[in-house]
Design a protein around this motif. Structure first.
Motif, PDB file in Angstrom:
ATOM      1  N   GLY A 178       0.741  -1.256   0.215  1.00 54.55           N
ATOM      2  CA  GLY A 178       0.057   0.090   0.061  1.00 54.55           C
ATOM      3  C   GLY A 178       0.864   1.285   0.069  1.00 54.55           C
ATOM      4  N   LYS A 179       2.057   1.271   0.662  1.00 49.39           N
ATOM      5  CA  LYS A 179       2.795   2.462   1.013  1.00 49.39           C
ATOM      6  C   LYS A 179       3.552   2.666  -0.481  1.00 49.39           C
ATOM      7  N   VAL A 180       3.955   1.495  -1.028  1.00 48.63           N
ATOM      8  CA  VAL A 180       4.749   1.442  -2.134  1.00 48.63           C
ATOM      9  C   VAL A 180       3.797   2.052  -3.446  1.00 48.63           C
ATOM     10  N   LYS A 181       2.756   1.363  -3.480  1.00 44.91           N
ATOM     11  CA  LYS A 181       1.627   1.953  -4.574  1.00 44.91           C
ATOM     12  C   LYS A 181       1.677   3.481  -4.213  1.00 44.91           C
ATOM     13  N   GLY A 182       1.499   3.982  -3.218  1.00 49.83           N
ATOM     14  CA  GLY A 182       1.185   5.591  -2.947  1.00 49.83           C
ATOM     15  C   GLY A 182       2.356   6.129  -3.535  1.00 49.83           C
ATOM     16  N   TRP A 183       3.710   5.648  -3.218  1.00 49.71           N
ATOM     17  CA  TRP A 183       4.941   6.373  -3.661  1.00 49.71           C
ATOM     18  C   TRP A 183       4.717   6.232  -5.219  1.00 49.71           C
ATOM     19  N   ILE A 184       4.535   5.186  -5.758  1.00 52.09           N
ATOM     20  CA  ILE A 184       4.398   5.023  -7.166  1.00 52.09           C
ATOM     21  C   ILE A 184       3.599   6.133  -7.876  1.00 52.09           C
ATOM     22  N   ILE A 185       2.241   6.198  -7.389  1.00 51.83           N
ATOM     23  CA  ILE A 185       1.192   7.210  -7.864  1.00 51.83           C
ATOM     24  C   ILE A 185       1.842   8.543  -7.578  1.00 51.83           C
ATOM     25  N   ALA A 186       2.336   8.982  -6.633  1.00 56.86           N
ATOM     26  CA  ALA A 186       2.742  10.140  -6.280  1.00 56.86           C
ATOM     27  C   ALA A 186       3.763  10.571  -7.147  1.00 56.86           C
ATOM     28  N   ILE A 187       5.017   9.706  -7.210  1.00 61.13           N
ATOM     29  CA  ILE A 187       6.153   9.911  -8.203  1.00 61.13           C
ATOM     30  C   ILE A 187       5.640  10.133  -9.676  1.00 61.13           C
ATOM     31  N   SER A 188       4.602   9.433 -10.145  1.00 59.76           N
ATOM     32  CA  SER A 188       4.028   9.266 -11.586  1.00 59.76           C
ATOM     33  C   SER A 188       3.194  10.465 -11.729  1.00 59.76           C
ATOM     34  N   VAL A 189       2.745  11.243 -10.926  1.00 58.97           N
ATOM     35  CA  VAL A 189       1.996  12.503 -11.223  1.00 58.97           C
ATOM     36  C   VAL A 189       2.955  13.649 -10.996  1.00 58.97           C
ATOM     37  N   LEU A 190       3.909  13.445  -9.877  1.00 55.45           N
ATOM     38  CA  LEU A 190       4.977  14.577  -9.783  1.00 55.45           C
ATOM     39  C   LEU A 190       5.841  14.813 -10.676  1.00 55.45           C
ATOM     40  N   ILE A 191       6.373  13.829 -11.023  1.00 51.19           N
ATOM     41  CA  ILE A 191       7.399  13.982 -12.529  1.00 51.19           C
ATOM     42  C   ILE A 191       6.963  14.853 -13.795  1.00 51.19           C
ATOM     43  N   PRO A 192       5.791  14.173 -14.233  1.00 51.45           N
ATOM     44  CA  PRO A 192       5.298  14.911 -15.376  1.00 51.45           C
ATOM     45  C   PRO A 192       4.844  16.357 -15.031  1.00 51.45           C
ATOM     46  N   VAL A 193       4.607  16.825 -13.904  1.00 55.42           N
ATOM     47  CA  VAL A 193       4.123  18.065 -13.383  1.00 55.42           C
ATOM     48  C   VAL A 193       5.467  18.907 -13.422  1.00 55.42           C
ATOM     49  N   VAL A 194       6.546  18.643 -13.052  1.00 54.68           N
ATOM     50  CA  VAL A 194       7.638  19.188 -12.694  1.00 54.68           C
ATOM     51  C   VAL A 194       8.483  19.339 -13.961  1.00 54.68           C
ATOM     52  N   VAL A 195       8.432  18.587 -14.924  1.00 56.24           N
ATOM     53  CA  VAL A 195       8.892  18.545 -15.978  1.00 56.24           C
ATOM     54  C   VAL A 195       8.108  19.640 -16.922  1.00 56.24           C
ATOM     55  N   ALA A 196       6.688  19.611 -16.893  1.00 56.26           N
ATOM     56  CA  ALA A 196       5.865  20.526 -17.412  1.00 56.26           C
ATOM     57  C   ALA A 196       6.179  22.044 -17.086  1.00 56.26           C
ATOM     58  N   ILE A 197       6.360  22.083 -15.773  1.00 52.88           N
ATOM     59  CA  ILE A 197       6.840  23.298 -15.153  1.00 52.88           C
ATOM     60  C   ILE A 197       8.133  23.960 -15.874  1.00 52.88           C
TER      61      ILE A 197
END
Length: 184
Positions: free
Chosen positions: A13-32
Motif C-alpha cells: 500500500g505504501k509502495v503503491k502510494g509512492w509510485i502514484i505520487a512519483i508518477s504524477v509529480l514528475i510530469p508536473v515538474v517537467v511541464a513546469i
C-alpha cells in the motif's frame, strides 16, 4: 515464504502510494520546467550537450528493452531482470539529464516545413503524451518484477512494455528530426 509474501503485502500500500505520487509529480515538474518563463542560469555551456547524450541514453534503453524481451522469451529470467534494470537505470539518468537541460535551456523550435513538419509534431505529440503516462505502469511493472509478483507483473507489462519501447524509440526519432535546429 509466507512471511516474505506478508511483508510484501504489508508494504505494498505504501509502495503503491509512492509510485502514484512519483508518477504524477514528475510530469508536473517537467511541464513546469519546460514552460517556465525564465530558465535557470547554471552558468555553464555543457547543458547544450545533453540532448545529444539523451539520444544516446534513449538508444541504449531501447536496446536494453529489446534484450529484456528476448531474454524473457527464452526463459532467462536473471538476464531479463538485468536488462530491465539497465533500462530502468538509463531511464532515471535520462530523466535527470532532461530536467537539467529544460531547466537551463530554451526549447528548440522545429524548422522543418510541409509534410515533415506534420510528421514531426505527430511523433512529438504521441511521444510526450505516452511519456507522461508511461511512468505509472513502468514503475508498477518494475516493482512487481522486483518483488517476484509474476502474475501482476505479466498483466501490467502488456501495457507498460510497448509504451516504454515506443517512448524510447520516438525520443530518438524526435531528436534526429530536431537536431539540425539546435543553436549550440
Amino acid at each position: 515464504m509466507q512471511a516474505k509474501e506478508t511483508s510484501h503485502l504489508k508494504n505494498e500500500g505504501k509502495v503503491k502510494g509512492w509510485i502514484i505520487a512519483i508518477s504524477v509529480l514528475i510530469p508536473v515538474v517537467v511541464a513546469i520546467l519546460i514552460f517556465m518563463p525564465a530558465k535557470l542560469d547554471l552558468g555553464v555551456e555543457w547543458v547544450y550537450f545533453l540532448p545529444h547524450l539523451n539520444a544516446v541514453i534513449n538508444s541504449a534503453a531501447t536496446l536494453a528493452l529489446i534484450a529484456g524481451l528476448v531474454f524473457i522469451k527464452n526463459g532467462k529470467i536473471a538476464y531479463h531482470r538485468a536488462s530491465m534494470t539497465v533500462a530502468f537505470g538509463l531511464g532515471a539518468i535520462f530523466l535527470v539529464s532532461y530536467v537539467i537541460y529544460h531547466a537551463a535551456a530554451e526549447s528548440t523550435s522545429f524548422g522543418g516545413e510541409g509534410f515533415v513538419r506534420s510528421v514531426y509534431f505527430a511523433v512529438l505529440f504521441s511521444h510526450i503524451v505516452l511519456a507522461a503516462v508511461a511512468l505509472l505502469p513502468i514503475l508498477f511493472a518494475y516493482y512487481y518484477g522486483l518483488t517476484d509478483q509474476r502474475e501482476k507483473h505479466r498483466k501490467i507489462v502488456k501495457f507498460a512494455y510497448p509504451i516504454w519501447l515506443y517512448v524510447t524509440v520516438t525520443g530518438v526519432i524526435v531528436y534526429l528530426m530536431i537536431s539540425p535546429y539546435y543553436v549550440h
